[in-house]
Design a protein around this motif. Structure first.
Motif, PDB file in Angstrom:
ATOM      1  N   LEU A   1       0.815  -1.210   0.000  1.00 42.88           N
ATOM      2  CA  LEU A   1       0.000   0.000   0.000  1.00 42.88           C
ATOM      3  C   LEU A   1       0.854   1.268   0.000  1.00 42.88           C
ATOM      4  O   LEU A   1       0.460   2.302  -0.554  1.00 42.88           O
ATOM      5  CB  LEU A   1      -0.929   0.007   1.207  1.00 42.88           C
ATOM      6  N   ALA A   2       2.038   1.191   0.619  1.00 47.50           N
ATOM      7  CA  ALA A   2       2.885   2.376   0.752  1.00 47.50           C
ATOM      8  C   ALA A   2       3.433   2.865  -0.585  1.00 47.50           C
ATOM      9  O   ALA A   2       3.918   3.991  -0.686  1.00 47.50           O
ATOM     10  CB  ALA A   2       4.043   2.087   1.710  1.00 47.50           C
ATOM     11  N   ARG A   3       3.364   2.048  -1.613  1.00 48.59           N
ATOM     12  CA  ARG A   3       3.841   2.483  -2.921  1.00 48.59           C
ATOM     13  C   ARG A   3       2.886   3.481  -3.577  1.00 48.59           C
ATOM     14  O   ARG A   3       3.253   4.173  -4.524  1.00 48.59           O
ATOM     15  CB  ARG A   3       4.057   1.273  -3.839  1.00 48.59           C
ATOM     16  N   ASP A   4       1.633   3.509  -3.131  1.00 50.10           N
ATOM     17  CA  ASP A   4       0.681   4.489  -3.638  1.00 50.10           C
ATOM     18  C   ASP A   4       0.769   5.761  -2.795  1.00 50.10           C
ATOM     19  O   ASP A   4       1.025   5.697  -1.590  1.00 50.10           O
ATOM     20  CB  ASP A   4      -0.749   3.952  -3.569  1.00 50.10           C
ATOM     21  N   THR A   5       0.554   6.896  -3.440  1.00 46.35           N
ATOM     22  CA  THR A   5       0.594   8.182  -2.703  1.00 46.35           C
ATOM     23  C   THR A   5      -0.613   9.022  -3.083  1.00 46.35           C
ATOM     24  O   THR A   5      -1.190   8.862  -4.177  1.00 46.35           O
ATOM     25  CB  THR A   5       1.875   8.963  -3.025  1.00 46.35           C
ATOM     26  N   PHE A   6      -0.974   9.920  -2.191  1.00 41.69           N
ATOM     27  CA  PHE A   6      -2.042  10.870  -2.466  1.00 41.69           C
ATOM     28  C   PHE A   6      -1.448  12.114  -3.140  1.00 41.69           C
ATOM     29  O   PHE A   6      -0.368  12.587  -2.772  1.00 41.69           O
ATOM     30  CB  PHE A   6      -2.736  11.299  -1.162  1.00 41.69           C
ATOM     31  N   PRO A   7      -2.148  12.676  -4.123  1.00 37.16           N
ATOM     32  CA  PRO A   7      -1.683  13.950  -4.684  1.00 37.16           C
ATOM     33  C   PRO A   7      -1.852  15.066  -3.667  1.00 37.16           C
ATOM     34  O   PRO A   7      -2.601  14.963  -2.695  1.00 37.16           O
ATOM     35  CB  PRO A   7      -2.603  14.154  -5.894  1.00 37.16           C
ATOM     36  N   ALA A   8      -1.181  16.181  -3.897  1.00 32.78           N
ATOM     37  CA  ALA A   8      -1.132  17.276  -2.930  1.00 32.78           C
ATOM     38  C   ALA A   8      -2.497  17.870  -2.631  1.00 32.78           C
ATOM     39  O   ALA A   8      -2.737  18.385  -1.537  1.00 32.78           O
ATOM     40  CB  ALA A   8      -0.183  18.365  -3.429  1.00 32.78           C
ATOM     41  N   TRP A   9      -3.425  17.803  -3.641  1.00 30.08           N
ATOM     42  CA  TRP A   9      -4.713  18.467  -3.417  1.00 30.08           C
ATOM     43  C   TRP A   9      -5.683  17.626  -2.568  1.00 30.08           C
ATOM     44  O   TRP A   9      -6.766  18.077  -2.239  1.00 30.08           O
ATOM     45  CB  TRP A   9      -5.364  18.817  -4.760  1.00 30.08           C
TER      46      TRP A   9
END
Length: 421
Positions: free
Chosen positions: A412-420
């Protein structure tokens, strides 16, 4: 021959009980035998002697770095089709002068990395690639050794998706234009012609297509030499099949293949390169899985395993057969009943076998997919958010995990949320 045998009622990998590995690492997992890898490599190199030759393992069949290191330490070269595979071979300690770079879509960046790190040769597949490689090598002040992959228009009589030597396939340059394209290669800066490459397909169970292709290669060698080209190496590709069943399937032996190569090409005084993958690694590996449920359906029963099509896609993709056997040896004369053997992925295609006669099996029992050492782990994915499964290497009575199963947190840690967000 492989080294996965029943002993005292238990399926072993060499001298290790597979159930013990399952208890240590969990299921499903891949397991490879160093003794089988060694034997199959040795069969090939012995079969080609006394010809000057290099056996280049096709990394696309099994790219685990520990497997590559074992074969490299035996003297094998590597056949790679991406810069990732090139870097894996180098990380395994294989020197650049034993690495052949194949593949139809090499980028300029891949060419640059291989030239900087050292390369035995590029197997060039098209005229645009020839021009690009010349530009890259000349711009670096380097010389790229090349063999042109020539398409001989020979039907390998194998599965449609793994035939590569017909004129309608995407691989290589037409044999009818070989003389013209070799002349262009000789005139371009930064290139050095060293040989001819040919590969007609995978899982061939008959030597006749090989002989037809190699006969055309011999004629082309003589013609190109007459035109002034130095043809020092003949890259014959790979493709020799393996027995996926324990029945009457009997592909040619490496000794028969070697005898044919020497008969057809032996008088050309060329170094021969071959690129076996499946025959070296296929029967050197098994996939071990556990039965989750035995389900009674309407008109058929199902064994639902914890392995799925994301772990072994060959049956879903090619309709491929793998023998599936219990880890506990069935009693002699044990009754067999047809079952569908399936995985838990939400696809009807997640089916390993239909109406396969099997001895009685229940939830918690363990099974092994034979002949899973090639095109198994390398083609796996995390479909349905299922973590990649471990790979284990056995040597005698020892085993080691050579690729660990990632945790869900790591996945799961390979996915990230965009800044917005």
């Amino acid at each position: 021959m492989d080294h996965f045998l029943y002993r005292d009622g238990e399926l072993h990998a060499e001298d290790v009980v597979l159930r013990d590995i399952a208890a240590a690492v969990g299921t499903p997992f891949y397991c490879y035998s160093t003794a089988t890898l060694t034997r199959h490599y040795q069969l090939f190199t012995d079969a080609l002697s006394p010809l000057r030759h290099l056996v280049c393992f096709a990394v696309k069949a099994n790219s685990n770095i520990a497997v590559l290191k074992h074969l490299g330490d035996l003297g094998a070269g590597m056949d790679v089709v991406s810069v990732g595979e090139y870097l894996r071979a180098r990380a395994a300690g294989v020197p650049g002068e034993r690495i052949v770079f194949s593949g139809v879509g090499k980028t300029r960046e891949e060419m640059r990395i291989a030239l900087e790190g050292g390369i035995r040769q590029f197997n060039v597949e098209s005229e645009p690639e020839l021009e690009a490689l010349s530009e890259v090598a000349a711009g670096m002040g380097a010389t790229a050794p090349i063999a042109l992959r020539v398409n001989p228009d020979v039907d390998a009589r194998t599965h449609e998706k793994i035939a590569t030597g017909r004129k309608e396939d995407k691989f290589g340059v037409p044999i009818a234009r070989a003389s013209e394209i070799y002349a262009r290669a000789a005139a371009l800066p930064g290139l050095q012609v060293v040989g001819i490459d040919m590969h007609i397909g995978s899982q061939l169970t008959d030597l006749a297509p090989f002989e037809a292709a190699y006969t055309r290669m011999a004629d082309l060698t003589r013609a190109l030499r007459a035109e002034g080209h130095r043809i020092e190496r003949l890259d014959l590709g790979g493709g020799l099949g393996i027995p996926y069943t324990r029945s009457n399937e009997a592909p040619p032996l490496p000794t028969d293949y070697g005898a044919m190569v020497k008969r057809v090409l032996g008088d050309l005084d060329c170094e021969v390169e071959i690129e076996p993958g499946r025959l070296i690694a296929g029967n050197a590996g098994v996939l071990v899985a556990q039965v989750i449920y035995r389900k009674e359906g309407e008109g058929r029963d199902f064994l639902i395993l914890d392995a799925a099509m994301n772990d072994l896609i060959r049956p879903a993709m090619y309709g491929a057969h793998h023998d599936i056997v219990p880890l506990i040896e069935p009693e002699a004369g044990a009754p067999l009943a047809p079952v569908d053997i399936v995985g838990p992925v939400c696809e009807t295609g997640d089916t390993f076998a239909r109406q396969r006669p099997m001895p009685p099996l229940a939830a918690g029992d363990l099974v092994a997919f034979r002949s899973a050492g090639a095109y198994g782990a390398v083609m796996s994915s995390e479909y349905n958010s299922r973590p990649l499964i471990p790979e284990v290497l056995v040597c005698g009575d020892h085993f080691a995990v050579i690729r660990a199963r990632p945790t869900f947190d790591e996945m799961l840690a390979r996915d990230t949320f965009p800044a917005w967000m």
